[in-house]
Design a protein around this motif. Structure first.
Motif, PDB file in Angstrom:
ATOM      1  N   LEU A   1     -18.983  18.075  -8.444  1.00  0.00           N
ATOM      2  CA  LEU A   1     -19.503  19.319  -9.013  1.00  0.00           C
ATOM      3  C   LEU A   1     -19.014  20.540  -8.247  1.00  0.00           C
ATOM      4  CD1 LEU A   1     -21.377  20.763 -11.021  1.00  0.00           C
ATOM      5  CD2 LEU A   1     -23.235  20.449  -9.374  1.00  0.00           C
ATOM      6  N   GLN A   2     -18.969  20.444  -6.913  1.00  0.00           N
ATOM      7  CA  GLN A   2     -18.522  21.587  -6.130  1.00  0.00           C
ATOM      8  C   GLN A   2     -17.084  21.960  -6.456  1.00  0.00           C
ATOM      9  OE1 GLN A   2     -20.571  19.193  -4.921  1.00  0.00           O
ATOM     10  NE2 GLN A   2     -21.377  19.746  -2.916  1.00  0.00           N
ATOM     11  N   ASP A   3     -16.218  20.947  -6.578  1.00  0.00           N
ATOM     12  CA  ASP A   3     -14.828  21.218  -6.933  1.00  0.00           C
ATOM     13  C   ASP A   3     -14.743  21.865  -8.307  1.00  0.00           C
ATOM     14  OD1 ASP A   3     -13.102  20.408  -4.788  1.00  0.00           O
ATOM     15  OD2 ASP A   3     -13.668  18.349  -5.181  1.00  0.00           O
ATOM     16  N   ILE A   4     -15.420  21.289  -9.278  1.00  0.00           N
ATOM     17  CA  ILE A   4     -15.332  21.787 -10.648  1.00  0.00           C
ATOM     18  C   ILE A   4     -15.796  23.240 -10.732  1.00  0.00           C
ATOM     19  CG2 ILE A   4     -16.263  21.524 -12.987  1.00  0.00           C
ATOM     20  CD1 ILE A   4     -16.392  18.493 -12.432  1.00  0.00           C
ATOM     21  N   VAL A   5     -16.960  23.528 -10.145  1.00  0.00           N
ATOM     22  CA  VAL A   5     -17.513  24.885 -10.230  1.00  0.00           C
ATOM     23  C   VAL A   5     -16.640  25.880  -9.474  1.00  0.00           C
ATOM     24  CG1 VAL A   5     -19.480  26.352  -9.649  1.00  0.00           C
ATOM     25  CG2 VAL A   5     -19.863  24.075 -10.586  1.00  0.00           C
ATOM     26  N   LEU A   6     -16.254  25.546  -8.246  1.00  0.00           N
ATOM     27  CA  LEU A   6     -15.492  26.492  -7.431  1.00  0.00           C
ATOM     28  C   LEU A   6     -14.080  26.705  -7.962  1.00  0.00           C
ATOM     29  CD1 LEU A   6     -16.647  25.635  -3.810  1.00  0.00           C
ATOM     30  CD2 LEU A   6     -16.811  27.844  -4.934  1.00  0.00           C
ATOM     31  N   TRP A   7     -13.416  25.643  -8.378  1.00  0.00           N
ATOM     32  CA  TRP A   7     -12.063  25.793  -8.903  1.00  0.00           C
ATOM     33  C   TRP A   7     -12.063  26.657 -10.160  1.00  0.00           C
ATOM     34  CZ3 TRP A   7      -8.474  20.913  -8.439  1.00  0.00           C
ATOM     35  CH2 TRP A   7      -8.500  20.441  -7.116  1.00  0.00           C
TER      36      TRP A   7
ATOM     37  N   LEU B   1      -2.160  33.261  -6.750  1.00  0.00           N
ATOM     38  CA  LEU B   1      -2.961  32.067  -6.476  1.00  0.00           C
ATOM     39  C   LEU B   1      -2.201  30.779  -6.767  1.00  0.00           C
ATOM     40  CD1 LEU B   1      -5.246  34.131  -6.260  1.00  0.00           C
ATOM     41  CD2 LEU B   1      -6.702  32.520  -7.483  1.00  0.00           C
ATOM     42  N   ILE B   2      -1.150  30.857  -7.572  1.00  0.00           N
ATOM     43  CA  ILE B   2      -0.406  29.649  -7.943  1.00  0.00           C
ATOM     44  C   ILE B   2       0.162  28.952  -6.706  1.00  0.00           C
ATOM     45  CG2 ILE B   2       1.584  28.775  -9.236  1.00  0.00           C
ATOM     46  CD1 ILE B   2       1.015  30.927 -11.334  1.00  0.00           C
ATOM     47  N   PRO B   3       0.758  29.677  -5.730  1.00  0.00           N
ATOM     48  CA  PRO B   3       1.154  28.980  -4.490  1.00  0.00           C
ATOM     49  C   PRO B   3       0.028  28.913  -3.444  1.00  0.00           C
ATOM     50  CG  PRO B   3       2.063  31.196  -4.480  1.00  0.00           C
ATOM     51  CD  PRO B   3       1.358  31.037  -5.798  1.00  0.00           C
ATOM     52  N   VAL B   4      -0.858  29.922  -3.421  1.00  0.00           N
ATOM     53  CA  VAL B   4      -1.862  30.017  -2.358  1.00  0.00           C
ATOM     54  C   VAL B   4      -2.887  28.894  -2.457  1.00  0.00           C
ATOM     55  CG1 VAL B   4      -3.805  31.402  -1.536  1.00  0.00           C
ATOM     56  CG2 VAL B   4      -1.591  32.476  -1.932  1.00  0.00           C
ATOM     57  N   PHE B   5      -3.378  28.620  -3.666  1.00  0.00           N
ATOM     58  CA  PHE B   5      -4.439  27.625  -3.801  1.00  0.00           C
ATOM     59  C   PHE B   5      -3.972  26.208  -3.449  1.00  0.00           C
ATOM     60  CE2 PHE B   5      -7.550  24.947  -5.970  1.00  0.00           C
ATOM     61  CZ  PHE B   5      -8.732  25.553  -5.575  1.00  0.00           C
ATOM     62  N   PRO B   6      -2.855  25.724  -3.979  1.00  0.00           N
ATOM     63  CA  PRO B   6      -2.382  24.391  -3.555  1.00  0.00           C
ATOM     64  C   PRO B   6      -2.093  24.313  -2.060  1.00  0.00           C
ATOM     65  CG  PRO B   6      -1.288  25.056  -5.585  1.00  0.00           C
ATOM     66  CD  PRO B   6      -2.025  26.256  -5.079  1.00  0.00           C
ATOM     67  N   LEU B   7      -1.572  25.403  -1.490  1.00  0.00           N
ATOM     68  CA  LEU B   7      -1.308  25.408  -0.045  1.00  0.00           C
ATOM     69  C   LEU B   7      -2.605  25.255   0.736  1.00  0.00           C
ATOM     70  CD1 LEU B   7       0.652  25.775   2.321  1.00  0.00           C
ATOM     71  CD2 LEU B   7       0.326  28.252   2.105  1.00  0.00           C
TER      72      LEU B   7
ATOM     73  N   GLY C   1      -4.938  20.842  -8.418  1.00  0.00           N
ATOM     74  CA  GLY C   1      -5.310  22.215  -8.094  1.00  0.00           C
ATOM     75  C   GLY C   1      -4.429  23.221  -8.803  1.00  0.00           C
ATOM     76  N   TYR C   2      -3.132  22.968  -8.814  1.00  0.00           N
ATOM     77  CA  TYR C   2      -2.194  23.857  -9.515  1.00  0.00           C
ATOM     78  C   TYR C   2      -2.513  23.930 -11.007  1.00  0.00           C
ATOM     79  CZ  TYR C   2       2.095  25.197 -11.914  1.00  0.00           C
ATOM     80  OH  TYR C   2       2.998  25.788 -12.756  1.00  0.00           O
TER      81      TYR C   2
END
Length: 205
Positions: A45-51, A69-75, A154-155
């Motif tokens: 749930l935490q992943d789903i809500v936060l992502w 965010l496309i490179p920042v989030f996966p990094l 994530g991407y």
């Protein structure tokens, strides 16, 4: 009579349990650790809500800011993955709840977040959730494949959420009182409420 019936039921259940375990092992072996890394955050749930929250926030700010965010989030996910054993469960839940509350309030207030602050928030969320996913790794898990699956997930989630939010808000009127803007702000209120409830539960436990 009841004892004999109980033994008979147990005897019938044991082969079925063995079949289920064998099938689960076959599925895990077939899919592999890459797919485990991609699917694991989608069961939390935490992943789903936060992502979704960070993707919606970026989508409301426009492509010029959101594309960072496309490179920042996966990094950030990659950086956080080896830190799985650094944070305790309670501190991790409180951090997640705090981020949900902060992002939800930013959405509810329709704040125009600067690109640098947006990237900092997204990177912090990714590091925290990467660490949370890393804490669940089994010793036999191939960490390279798991990390690749997690990064791809994530991407995909961030990019699709940003794109869908930008399309949803694309109207002939840019008025802050349009129903689409109100819907996004209401979603921010719900995200903040979820974060507040999760934080309360973490403190109470």
């Amino acid at each position: 009579m009841k004892l004999k019936l109980t033994r008979a039921l147990l005897g019938a259940a044991m082969p079925l349990a063995g079949v289920n375990a064998a099938e689960a092992h076959i599925v895990a072996a077939r899919l592999g650790d890459f797919y485990a890394g991609a699917a694991h955050p989608l069961t939390d749930l935490q992943d789903i809500v936060l992502w979704i929250a960070i993707g919606v926030l970026a989508g409301t700010l426009g492509a010029a800011k959101g594309r960072w965010l496309i490179p920042v989030f996966p990094l950030g996910l990659l950086v956080g993955l080896p830190l799985g054993n650094v944070f305790g469960a309670t501190s991790s839940q409180l951090a997640d709840a705090g981020m949900m509350l902060a992002i939800g309030m930013l959405l509810a207030a329709a704040v125009q977040v600067p690109a640098l602050l947006l990237c900092a928030i997204a990177f912090a969320v990714a590091v925290m959730r990467g660490a949370a996913n890393g804490a669940d790794l089994a010793p036999e898990t191939d960490r390279l494949l798991f990390a690749a699956g997690l990064v791809c997930a994530g991407y995909a989630v961030i990019t699709l959420t940003m794109a869908l939010t930008a399309m949803f808000k694309r109207t002939s009127s840019d008025s802050a009182t349009s129903w689409r803007s109100i819907a996004v702000r209401a979603l921010g209120g719900w995200i903040a409420a979820i974060g507040l409830m999760m934080g309360s539960l973490a403190l109470a436990s």
